[in-house]
Design a protein around this motif. Sequence first.
Motif, PDB file in Angstrom:
ATOM      1  N   THR A 207      52.301  28.937  51.762  1.00  7.81           N
ATOM      2  CA  THR A 207      51.093  28.973  50.933  1.00  7.81           C
ATOM      3  C   THR A 207      51.263  29.881  49.719  1.00  7.81           C
ATOM      4  N   ASP A 208      52.037  30.959  49.859  1.00  8.87           N
ATOM      5  CA  ASP A 208      52.298  31.839  48.714  1.00  8.87           C
ATOM      6  C   ASP A 208      53.058  31.077  47.629  1.00  8.87           C
ATOM      7  N   LEU A 209      54.080  30.345  48.041  1.00  4.11           N
ATOM      8  CA  LEU A 209      54.865  29.574  47.080  1.00  4.11           C
ATOM      9  C   LEU A 209      53.998  28.529  46.392  1.00  4.11           C
ATOM     10  N   ILE A 210      53.153  27.867  47.168  1.00  2.14           N
ATOM     11  CA  ILE A 210      52.264  26.849  46.605  1.00  2.14           C
ATOM     12  C   ILE A 210      51.402  27.442  45.495  1.00  2.14           C
ATOM     13  N   GLU A 211      50.800  28.585  45.766  1.00  2.00           N
ATOM     14  CA  GLU A 211      49.909  29.205  44.785  1.00  2.00           C
ATOM     15  C   GLU A 211      50.670  29.637  43.533  1.00  2.00           C
ATOM     16  N   HIS A 212      51.880  30.159  43.700  1.00  3.64           N
ATOM     17  CA  HIS A 212      52.678  30.564  42.537  1.00  3.64           C
ATOM     18  C   HIS A 212      53.062  29.353  41.691  1.00  3.64           C
ATOM     19  N   LEU A 213      53.448  28.261  42.340  1.00  5.90           N
ATOM     20  CA  LEU A 213      53.838  27.062  41.599  1.00  5.90           C
ATOM     21  C   LEU A 213      52.667  26.489  40.814  1.00  5.90           C
ATOM     22  N   ILE A 214      51.529  26.335  41.476  1.00  2.00           N
ATOM     23  CA  ILE A 214      50.367  25.742  40.810  1.00  2.00           C
ATOM     24  C   ILE A 214      49.844  26.647  39.699  1.00  2.00           C
ATOM     25  N   ARG A 215      49.883  27.950  39.920  1.00  3.43           N
ATOM     26  CA  ARG A 215      49.407  28.883  38.895  1.00  3.43           C
ATOM     27  C   ARG A 215      50.274  28.807  37.636  1.00  3.43           C
ATOM     28  N   ALA A 216      51.555  28.499  37.821  1.00  3.82           N
ATOM     29  CA  ALA A 216      52.466  28.433  36.678  1.00  3.82           C
ATOM     30  C   ALA A 216      52.303  27.150  35.873  1.00  3.82           C
ATOM     31  N   LEU A 217      51.792  26.095  36.505  1.00  2.00           N
ATOM     32  CA  LEU A 217      51.693  24.795  35.845  1.00  2.00           C
ATOM     33  C   LEU A 217      50.426  24.683  34.996  1.00  2.00           C
ATOM     34  N   PRO A 218      50.389  23.722  34.086  1.00  2.00           N
ATOM     35  CA  PRO A 218      49.222  23.563  33.208  1.00  2.00           C
ATOM     36  C   PRO A 218      47.977  23.113  33.973  1.00  2.00           C
ATOM     37  N   HIS A 219      46.862  23.218  33.298  1.00  2.00           N
ATOM     38  CA  HIS A 219      45.572  22.768  33.831  1.00  2.00           C
ATOM     39  C   HIS A 219      45.672  21.303  34.281  1.00  2.00           C
ATOM     40  N   GLY A 220      45.110  21.007  35.453  1.00  2.00           N
ATOM     41  CA  GLY A 220      45.074  19.628  35.929  1.00  2.00           C
ATOM     42  C   GLY A 220      46.075  19.300  37.019  1.00  2.00           C
ATOM     43  N   LYS A 247      44.301  23.458  43.254  1.00  2.00           N
ATOM     44  CA  LYS A 247      44.072  22.832  41.951  1.00  2.00           C
ATOM     45  C   LYS A 247      44.164  23.879  40.845  1.00  2.00           C
ATOM     46  N   ARG A 248      44.950  23.569  39.808  1.00  2.00           N
ATOM     47  CA  ARG A 248      45.043  24.452  38.633  1.00  2.00           C
ATOM     48  C   ARG A 248      43.922  24.092  37.677  1.00  2.00           C
ATOM     49  N   ASN A 249      43.040  25.070  37.420  1.00  2.00           N
ATOM     50  CA  ASN A 249      41.950  24.844  36.484  1.00  2.00           C
ATOM     51  C   ASN A 249      41.962  25.917  35.400  1.00  2.00           C
ATOM     52  N   SER A 250      40.941  25.940  34.579  1.00  2.00           N
ATOM     53  CA  SER A 250      40.919  26.846  33.428  1.00  2.00           C
ATOM     54  C   SER A 250      40.827  28.314  33.821  1.00  2.00           C
ATOM     55  N   THR A 251      40.370  28.595  35.037  1.00  2.00           N
ATOM     56  CA  THR A 251      40.210  29.990  35.463  1.00  2.00           C
ATOM     57  C   THR A 251      41.308  30.455  36.410  1.00  2.00           C
ATOM     58  N   GLY A 252      42.173  29.570  36.813  1.00  2.00           N
ATOM     59  CA  GLY A 252      43.228  29.952  37.746  1.00  2.00           C
ATOM     60  C   GLY A 252      43.500  28.856  38.758  1.00  2.00           C
ATOM     61  N   VAL A 253      43.598  29.249  40.025  1.00  2.00           N
ATOM     62  CA  VAL A 253      43.902  28.303  41.100  1.00  2.00           C
ATOM     63  C   VAL A 253      42.764  28.292  42.111  1.00  2.00           C
ATOM     64  N   THR A 254      42.313  27.103  42.455  1.00  2.00           N
ATOM     65  CA  THR A 254      41.264  26.945  43.459  1.00  2.00           C
ATOM     66  C   THR A 254      41.835  26.229  44.672  1.00  2.00           C
ATOM     67  N   ARG A 255      41.624  26.827  45.844  1.00  2.00           N
ATOM     68  CA  ARG A 255      42.053  26.182  47.085  1.00  2.00           C
ATOM     69  C   ARG A 255      40.845  25.547  47.759  1.00  2.00           C
ATOM     70  N   THR A 256      41.012  24.290  48.171  1.00  2.00           N
ATOM     71  CA  THR A 256      39.957  23.564  48.868  1.00  2.00           C
ATOM     72  C   THR A 256      40.477  23.120  50.227  1.00  2.00           C
ATOM     73  N   GLU A 257      39.747  23.446  51.273  1.00  2.00           N
ATOM     74  CA  GLU A 257      40.151  23.008  52.605  1.00  2.00           C
ATOM     75  C   GLU A 257      39.929  21.503  52.732  1.00  2.00           C
ATOM     76  N   GLY A 258      40.874  20.819  53.323  1.00  2.00           N
ATOM     77  CA  GLY A 258      40.777  19.372  53.458  1.00  2.00           C
ATOM     78  C   GLY A 258      39.771  18.957  54.514  1.00  2.00           C
ATOM     79  N   PRO A 259      39.262  17.727  54.411  1.00  2.00           N
ATOM     80  CA  PRO A 259      38.287  17.234  55.391  1.00  2.00           C
ATOM     81  C   PRO A 259      38.867  17.097  56.795  1.00  2.00           C
TER      82      PRO A 259
END
Length: 280
Positions: A207-220, A247-259
């Motif tokens: 999960t740490d790697l996931i957050e670092h990767l998504i934070r580095a990528l552009p919005h969307g 999800k990478r958005n304009s404010t950073g990274v948002t994690r959403t728990e799956g259904p």
Amino acid sequence: MANRWTAEFRLSITRALADQLATTLAPLEAAPLTPEHISTVMPRPGVYVLFLDGERVYVGKAARSLQDRLSQHYQKISGRSGIDLNDVRFVCVYVDEDLDAAAPEKLLIKKYRAHDSIPWNTNGFGNKDPGRNRDTSLVKKVHFDATYPIDLGYRLSLEPGSQPVAAALEVAKRELPYLLRFDNGVAAKKIYRDTTVSIPDEPMVATDLIEHLIRALPHGWQLTALPGYLIMYAEDREYASALAWWKRNSTGVTRTEGPGHFAAGRVEPEDSGSESGEPA
């Protein structure tokens, strides 16, 4: 015309082969599915049986190397939640290449099913990447991935420092014991090359790697943890069977728990892979 002094004899080569294989396997002592024990197996073709808590759960075939095939299983199970590798054992038999056409593993499956269910042969355990078109499909409740989802707390050993996302993705693919699939289009590859991710000098889990990767990528951009693997694309999509998505958005990274929704019914043949697993 039937009478008391004549009879008809039919020789079943396949049944004889299944009986001999089962007889050869029966006295073997199941060994722990560990790198140490797998390393003692010769890289030869053969058939094998996996046990969980002493129960026969999977019969497979290695067309080229039993050692490689068992190593693949070790890697897969090591990255799953809800299962302890200490409870998984194996036995195997080397089989001449000439017998490969007879599908010896299928003969064993048929023989064993008279007494055992061998559940992993029909629950998707042998699957590899199902492909992009299947990502949105509801996973069956009895599927291996639903029963033993990927472990997002899996520990990683990554080289600290700044590096292109492209390099980090290649390392992640080698380090993770489950599939990480990402957009390989021309535009996406350019983003990976031109974008830098900073890996901290500290212990990390998936999960740490996931957050670092998504934070580095552009919005969307979005990275989704499905029950059996990870996917990363520039998208805004919900996956019914997902464990979570970032999800990478304009404010950073948002994690959403799956259904965590799963479908009823049995795993269809195309979802369960070959009953004997892919050759190795």
